[in-house]
Design an enzyme around this catalytic site. Structure first.
Site, PDB file in Angstrom:
ATOM      1  N   CYS A  96      30.450  36.133  29.401  1.00 29.16           N
ATOM      2  CA  CYS A  96      31.737  35.457  29.245  1.00 29.16           C
ATOM      3  C   CYS A  96      32.585  35.508  30.524  1.00 29.16           C
ATOM      4  CB  CYS A  96      32.453  36.034  28.017  1.00 29.16           C
ATOM      5  SG  CYS A  96      33.609  34.863  27.279  1.00 29.16           S
ATOM      6  N   ARG A 130      39.768  26.333  22.335  1.00 29.28           N
ATOM      7  CA  ARG A 130      39.116  27.622  22.472  1.00 29.28           C
ATOM      8  C   ARG A 130      37.841  27.616  21.632  1.00 29.28           C
ATOM      9  NH1 ARG A 130      40.943  31.655  25.265  1.00 29.28           N
ATOM     10  NH2 ARG A 130      39.702  33.502  24.882  1.00 29.28           N
ATOM     11  N   HIS A 194      28.742  37.361  23.143  1.00 28.75           N
ATOM     12  CA  HIS A 194      29.098  38.751  22.864  1.00 28.75           C
ATOM     13  C   HIS A 194      28.309  39.156  21.625  1.00 28.75           C
ATOM     14  CE1 HIS A 194      32.685  38.729  25.475  1.00 28.75           C
ATOM     15  NE2 HIS A 194      32.957  37.539  25.001  1.00 28.75           N
TER      16      HIS A 194
HETATM   17  N1  GLN Z   1      39.026  34.400  29.957  1.00 30.37           N
HETATM   18  C1  GLN Z   1      37.795  33.688  29.793  1.00 30.37           C
HETATM   19  C2  GLN Z   1      37.923  32.456  28.898  1.00 30.37           C
HETATM   20  O1  GLN Z   1      38.734  32.402  28.000  1.00 30.37           O
HETATM   21  C3  GLN Z   1      36.733  34.633  29.282  1.00 30.37           C
HETATM   22  C4  GLN Z   1      37.037  35.153  27.902  1.00 30.37           C
HETATM   23  C5  GLN Z   1      36.098  36.277  27.472  1.00 30.37           C
HETATM   24  O2  GLN Z   1      35.504  36.956  28.286  1.00 30.37           O
HETATM   25  N2  GLN Z   1      36.009  36.499  26.179  1.00 30.37           N
HETATM   26  O3  GLN Z   1      37.178  31.514  29.061  1.00 30.37           O
END
Ligand code: GLN
EC number: 6.3.5.13
Length: 236
Positions: A96, A130, A194
């Site tokens: 990520c 998101r 994850h």
């Molecule tokens: N900040 C990054 C995004 O939102 C990675 C988020 C994360 O590692 N969960 O894309």
């Protein structure tokens, strides 16, 4: 493994900045799966105040929120150790925020492009929405195939450049762009998964181990396969 030592050195980068959703489990399961094959391991935790050692075998980076991500990227770029390690053939597994950081560039919270470490030919920017939820994807056949599952939570979207190859094709979820998930280039792998990803996907952990130690014997399915099948069934 490095010529000077018979110990597999697993380097966990910046647990103080990059470790959301239990990504440290990747380090633990990699270590365990190596040791079950009789491979000695050393786990090195590198805080963001410390230099990144160059002589590691497998480097792990986790996810992070937007601000810690920028801090981590800046420190990794000025330190230079991760890039030198990747150039001398170390394996890298980045999740990520870590995935975005090791690319050529990524977007900050206002989608201004910022430079990455530049060891994987991907470019990330902010998406309209998101991406949150369970994701299932099929690993590229040239990496041995197999289905992987994980949990994603990111605003970023990632374009894979010509020097890298998508790690997998999505079955459900978003990943890079709704079609592909993650990327790899030589021994450098990035993913949005994850879960943590390696305990949930033992074949992915073994792929990473094989990159450094060559062929390894299979483990009994009870070592991680039950969790993999349970998460797969829950996601589809
Ligand atoms: N900040 C990054 C995004 O939102 C990675 C988020 C994360 O590692 N969960 O894309």
């Amino acid at each position: 493994m490095s010529d000077t030592s018979s110990v597999l050195r697993i380097v966990w980068i910046y647990p103080d900045l990059l470790s959301t959703y239990g990504d440290q489990g990747n380090a633990l399961i990699l270590r365990r799966r190596a040791e079950l094959r009789g491979i000695k391991t050393e786990l090195v935790r590198v805080l963001s105040s410390d230099p990144v050692p160059v002589e590691g075998d497998v480097y792990l980076l986790g996810g992070g929120e937007d601000r810690p991500q920028i801090l981590a990227a800046d420190r990794l770029r000025s330190d230079g150790g991760l890039k030198r390690a990747a150039e001398r053939g170390a394996a890298v597994f980045a999740v990520c925020a870590g995935y975005q950081i090791i690319g050529e560039s990524y977007g900050d919270d206002a989608d201004n492009p910022l430079p990455g470490v530049g060891i994987l030919d991907v470019r990330s920017g902010r998406g309209e929405t998101r991406a949150v939820g369970e994701i299932v994807a099929d690993i590229a056949p040239e990496l041995g195939g197999g289905r992987i599952t994980g949990f994603e939570n990111h605003q970023g979207r990632t374009a894979v450049g010509p020097s890298a190859v998508p790690l997998s094709r999505t079955v459900t979820g978003v990943g890079n762009d709704g079609h592909t998930e993650g990327a790899y280039q030589g021994q450098v792998i990035g993913t949005y998964l994850h879960g943590p990803a390696l305990p949930r996907n033992p074949h992915l952990a073994d792929l990473l181990l094989r990159m450094r130690v060559g062929e390894i014997p299979p483990l009994p399915p009870s070592w991680g396969e039950t969790l993999h099948q349970e998460r797969l069934a829950a996601a589809l």
